[in-house]
Design a protein around this motif. Structure first.
Motif, PDB file in Angstrom:
ATOM      1  N   ASP A 188       0.813  -1.222   0.000  1.00 31.05           N
ATOM      2  CA  ASP A 188       0.000   0.000   0.000  1.00 31.05           C
ATOM      3  C   ASP A 188       0.842   1.266   0.000  1.00 31.05           C
ATOM      4  OD1 ASP A 188      -2.406  -1.286  -0.051  1.00 31.05           O
ATOM      5  OD2 ASP A 188      -2.663  -1.290   2.140  1.00 31.05           O
ATOM      6  N   GLU A 189       2.123   1.125   0.400  1.00 30.19           N
ATOM      7  CA  GLU A 189       2.965   2.318   0.495  1.00 30.19           C
ATOM      8  C   GLU A 189       3.568   2.712  -0.848  1.00 30.19           C
ATOM      9  OE1 GLU A 189       3.808  -0.707   1.033  1.00 30.19           O
ATOM     10  OE2 GLU A 189       5.933  -1.058   1.420  1.00 30.19           O
ATOM     11  N   LEU A 190       3.366   1.891  -1.880  1.00 34.45           N
ATOM     12  CA  LEU A 190       4.095   2.115  -3.130  1.00 34.45           C
ATOM     13  C   LEU A 190       3.305   2.957  -4.123  1.00 34.45           C
ATOM     14  CD1 LEU A 190       5.423  -1.520  -3.637  1.00 34.45           C
ATOM     15  CD2 LEU A 190       6.590   0.414  -2.547  1.00 34.45           C
ATOM     16  N   ARG A 203       8.338   5.449  -3.596  1.00 33.85           N
ATOM     17  CA  ARG A 203       8.199   5.027  -4.994  1.00 33.85           C
ATOM     18  C   ARG A 203       8.573   3.561  -5.132  1.00 33.85           C
ATOM     19  NH1 ARG A 203      10.464  10.256  -5.237  1.00 33.85           N
ATOM     20  NH2 ARG A 203       8.872  11.735  -5.907  1.00 33.85           N
ATOM     21  N   ASP A 204       7.904   2.908  -6.048  1.00 35.00           N
ATOM     22  CA  ASP A 204       8.167   1.495  -6.333  1.00 35.00           C
ATOM     23  C   ASP A 204       9.447   1.389  -7.156  1.00 35.00           C
ATOM     24  OD1 ASP A 204       8.275  -1.088  -7.198  1.00 35.00           O
ATOM     25  OD2 ASP A 204       6.355  -1.053  -8.272  1.00 35.00           O
ATOM     26  N   SER A 205      10.530   1.041  -6.494  1.00 38.62           N
ATOM     27  CA  SER A 205      11.793   0.895  -7.240  1.00 38.62           C
ATOM     28  C   SER A 205      12.021  -0.560  -7.644  1.00 38.62           C
ATOM     29  CB  SER A 205      12.971   1.410  -6.412  1.00 38.62           C
ATOM     30  OG  SER A 205      13.086   0.681  -5.209  1.00 38.62           O
ATOM     31  N   ASN A 206      11.508  -1.488  -6.847  1.00 30.98           N
ATOM     32  CA  ASN A 206      11.806  -2.909  -7.105  1.00 30.98           C
ATOM     33  C   ASN A 206      11.374  -3.362  -8.492  1.00 30.98           C
ATOM     34  OD1 ASN A 206      12.722  -3.084  -4.527  1.00 30.98           O
ATOM     35  ND2 ASN A 206      11.083  -4.416  -3.763  1.00 30.98           N
ATOM     36  N   GLY A 252       7.960  -8.096  -1.914  1.00 31.08           N
ATOM     37  CA  GLY A 252       7.246  -7.603  -0.735  1.00 31.08           C
ATOM     38  C   GLY A 252       6.164  -8.575  -0.292  1.00 31.08           C
ATOM     39  N   GLY A 253       5.677  -8.311   0.920  1.00 33.67           N
ATOM     40  CA  GLY A 253       4.541  -9.096   1.418  1.00 33.67           C
ATOM     41  C   GLY A 253       4.855 -10.532   1.808  1.00 33.67           C
ATOM     42  N   VAL A 254       6.139 -10.825   2.092  1.00 31.36           N
ATOM     43  CA  VAL A 254       6.458 -12.195   2.522  1.00 31.36           C
ATOM     44  C   VAL A 254       7.062 -12.231   3.923  1.00 31.36           C
ATOM     45  CG1 VAL A 254       6.676 -13.335   0.298  1.00 31.36           C
ATOM     46  CG2 VAL A 254       8.635 -12.073   1.196  1.00 31.36           C
ATOM     47  N   SER A 255       6.952 -11.111   4.644  1.00 32.68           N
ATOM     48  CA  SER A 255       7.496 -11.113   6.006  1.00 32.68           C
ATOM     49  C   SER A 255       6.448 -11.650   6.967  1.00 32.68           C
ATOM     50  CB  SER A 255       7.919  -9.692   6.400  1.00 32.68           C
ATOM     51  OG  SER A 255       8.603  -9.075   5.344  1.00 32.68           O
ATOM     52  N   MET A 256       6.529 -11.228   8.224  1.00 31.44           N
ATOM     53  CA  MET A 256       5.663 -11.790   9.262  1.00 31.44           C
ATOM     54  C   MET A 256       4.487 -10.886   9.619  1.00 31.44           C
ATOM     55  SD  MET A 256       6.843 -14.765  10.343  1.00 31.44           S
ATOM     56  CE  MET A 256       6.412 -14.915  12.084  1.00 31.44           C
ATOM     57  N   PRO A 299      11.660 -10.918  -1.064  1.00 30.70           N
ATOM     58  CA  PRO A 299      11.454  -9.947   0.010  1.00 30.70           C
ATOM     59  C   PRO A 299      11.327  -8.537  -0.574  1.00 30.70           C
ATOM     60  CG  PRO A 299      13.405 -11.307   0.399  1.00 30.70           C
ATOM     61  CD  PRO A 299      12.958 -11.597  -0.981  1.00 30.70           C
ATOM     62  N   GLY A 300      10.707  -7.643   0.193  1.00 32.86           N
ATOM     63  CA  GLY A 300      10.435  -6.302  -0.309  1.00 32.86           C
ATOM     64  C   GLY A 300      11.619  -5.356  -0.286  1.00 32.86           C
ATOM     65  N   ASN A 301      12.536  -5.576   0.643  1.00 28.38           N
ATOM     66  CA  ASN A 301      13.657  -4.649   0.703  1.00 28.38           C
ATOM     67  C   ASN A 301      14.434  -4.695  -0.602  1.00 28.38           C
ATOM     68  OD1 ASN A 301      13.857  -3.057   3.083  1.00 28.38           O
ATOM     69  ND2 ASN A 301      14.057  -4.980   4.241  1.00 28.38           N
TER      70      ASN A 301
HETATM   71  P1  AMP Z   1       7.543  -6.040   2.972  1.00 28.18           P
HETATM   72  O1  AMP Z   1       8.283  -7.318   2.734  1.00 28.18           O
HETATM   73  O2  AMP Z   1       6.345  -5.880   2.112  1.00 28.18           O
HETATM   74  O3  AMP Z   1       7.260  -5.837   4.416  1.00 28.18           O
HETATM   75  O4  AMP Z   1       8.554  -4.896   2.551  1.00 28.18           O
HETATM   76  C1  AMP Z   1       9.778  -4.723   3.207  1.00 28.18           C
HETATM   77  C2  AMP Z   1      10.354  -3.345   2.955  1.00 28.18           C
HETATM   78  O5  AMP Z   1      10.598  -3.191   1.565  1.00 28.18           O
HETATM   79  C3  AMP Z   1       9.411  -2.219   3.310  1.00 28.18           C
HETATM   80  O6  AMP Z   1      10.172  -1.167   3.859  1.00 28.18           O
HETATM   81  C4  AMP Z   1       8.797  -1.819   2.014  1.00 28.18           C
HETATM   82  O7  AMP Z   1       8.361  -0.493   1.989  1.00 28.18           O
HETATM   83  C5  AMP Z   1       9.946  -2.034   1.059  1.00 28.18           C
HETATM   84  N1  AMP Z   1       9.440  -2.326  -0.268  1.00 28.18           N
HETATM   85  C6  AMP Z   1       8.554  -3.287  -0.602  1.00 28.18           C
HETATM   86  N2  AMP Z   1       8.293  -3.291  -1.898  1.00 28.18           N
HETATM   87  C7  AMP Z   1       9.035  -2.299  -2.431  1.00 28.18           C
HETATM   88  C8  AMP Z   1       9.200  -1.803  -3.755  1.00 28.18           C
HETATM   89  N3  AMP Z   1       8.534  -2.353  -4.776  1.00 28.18           N
HETATM   90  N4  AMP Z   1      10.045  -0.779  -3.965  1.00 28.18           N
HETATM   91  C9  AMP Z   1      10.725  -0.240  -2.939  1.00 28.18           C
HETATM   92  N5  AMP Z   1      10.614  -0.673  -1.666  1.00 28.18           N
HETATM   93  C10 AMP Z   1       9.783  -1.688  -1.404  1.00 28.18           C
END
Ligand code: AMP
Ligand code: MG
Length: 409
Positions: A188-190, A203-206, A252-256, A299-301
């Protein structure tokens, strides 16, 4: 109440990679046109159906002549240029002007370079009188003879190999096509990089980094956008990726967290083979198959997603393309400074490697936080600190994975 425990067993990098690679086989071969052959693995033997060159041709600009003729002064009877037939016949006492690549006229058995002649009054004075028959002539079939096996199945096609396919008159070749790779961001933060981020947004960099990584690995990226942290939107985009792509990569979205919805969705749609690795960065890397399609939930980082892509997705994309060699080269490098490392997990530290005094040395890129994308900028190597190895001191030698070095070694 204790700390919530992940239900996923912790696999080693080696176990996980063996598991993944055991599940992928190359894509079905297809006929691709010449312009699409770069980097493709050949899925047929290519046998020459004609000689190359197809006619005896001059390798220089000069004059076609008869070697046995002893007189340096000879009459110029005309000109034979590349690409046109002039039906000249050269006899003792005469020469014909000829350009590079032009067919040698009848009767001539050598060509003298224009630099070794003088032209005067419709005649040519030949200054080089010790020519041998065949001099400066490329005979029929010198490069390729009819029936030669010129390109073997399994060969990776580069510029020269594509040139050979073209020279043999083939408009297409049977190769393993590139995999289409769906790339989906979650969170939701992207926001799209072109849009202004609201409060608490980034911004969505990944997605753009990963689509570039897909391309670098030879795949064709399919942009699946950003999924909101909401099961319906996520499922819709994941299903689209599974329909349209050969491989799906999410980040993203695979943490706890309670909004980490990717694992539960993949568990419902297919089979999760692992959901946690003894690795840094990239511990929550998740691998699933839905039907026979591989799905990597990275992972999202930003650094975690790129490093885990390199170690897991890239070899899969290469195997799908039919490469035998799927891994990057691993080199031994001497560390330029101390490195701290927790022996409980394999760690991949981003580094600058270079040659110095006959050996390879490496320095890390500074603070190795998994959200610090700058720790990967310009990096050309990943220093590998395996499980069981603790802190390493300056001067010690360690393994390093060599990355694509866009900025050199
Ligand atoms: P998450 O695994 O979804 O909890 O994301 C872990 C961290 O990665 C959080 O700080 C997210 O904001 C960051 N993150 C997730 N997806 C992206 C993305 N597409 N681009 C940049 N940062 C991201
Ligand atoms: Mg998230």
């Amino acid at each position: 109440m204790g700390v919530p425990e992940s239900k996923w067993p912790m696999l080693s990098v080696e176990e996980a990679r063996a598991l993944v690679m055991g599940l992928v086989t190359p894509l079905a071969a297809a006929d691709l046109t010449l312009a699409d052959l770069l980097g493709r693995v050949l899925a047929e033997d290519i046998v020459a159906t004609q000689d190359m060159p197809p006619f005896a041709a001059s390798t220089v600009d000069g004059f076609a002549l008869v070697v046995a003729d002893m007189n340096p002064r000879r009459r110029l009877i005309g000109e034979q240029t590349a690409g046109q037939m002039h039906n000249l016949t050269v006899t003792p006492g005469t020469v014909a002007r000829i350009t590079t690549g032009a067919p040698v006229p009848q009767g001539a058995d050598a060509v003298v370079m224009v630099e070794h002649t003088e032209e005067r009054d419709g005649h040519v004075i030949v200054h080089e009188m010790d020519l041998r028959p065949g001099a400066n002539i490329r005979p029929i079939g010198q490069d390729i003879a009819t029936g030669d096996l010129v390109l073997k199945q399994g060969l990776v096609l580069g510029p020269a190999e594509i040139g050979v396919v073209a020279t043999l008159g083939r408009a297409t070749a049977r190769v393993i096509p590139p995999p289409t790779v769906g790339v989906l961001s979650t969170g939701d933060e992207l926001v799209e990089p072109g849009a202004p981020p609201g409060r608490g947004q980034i911004r969505d960099s990944n997605r753009y980094a990963l689509m570039a990584a897909v391309r670098q690995a030879g795949g064709v990226p399919l942009n699946l956008g950003i999924a909101r942290d909401e099961p319906g939107d996520l499922e819709r985009r994941v299903r689209q990726g599974l329909t349209e792509a050969d491989v799906l990569v999410t980040s993203g979205g695979v943490s706890m967290g309670h909004l980490d919805l990717v694992k539960p969705l993949l568990e419902r749609l297919g089979t999760i083979h692992f959901g946690r690795l003894r690795m840094k960065p990239g511990k929550p890397l998740t691998f699933a198959t839905v039907g026979d399609k591989p799905v990597f939930a990275l992972p999202g980082n930003p650094v975690s997603s790129l490093v885990s892509f390199d170690l897991f997705v890239r070899p899969v994309l290469r195997r799908l393309q039919g490469y035998v060699d799927v891994d990057r080269p691993m080199w031994r490098v001497r560390l330029l400074h101390d490195v701290r490392h927790d022996p409980d997990r394999a760690e991949y530290q981003r580094a600058f490697a270079r040659r110095e005094g006959g050996e390879w040395v490496a320095a890390t890129t500074g603070f190795q936080g998994s959200s610090r994308l700058m720790s990967m900028v310009g990096a050309n190597a990943l220093i590998v600190l395996p499980v069981g190895v603790g802190n390493v001191s300056a001067g010690e030698i360690v393994d390093a994975v060599l990355l694509d070095a866009a900025n050199g070694y």
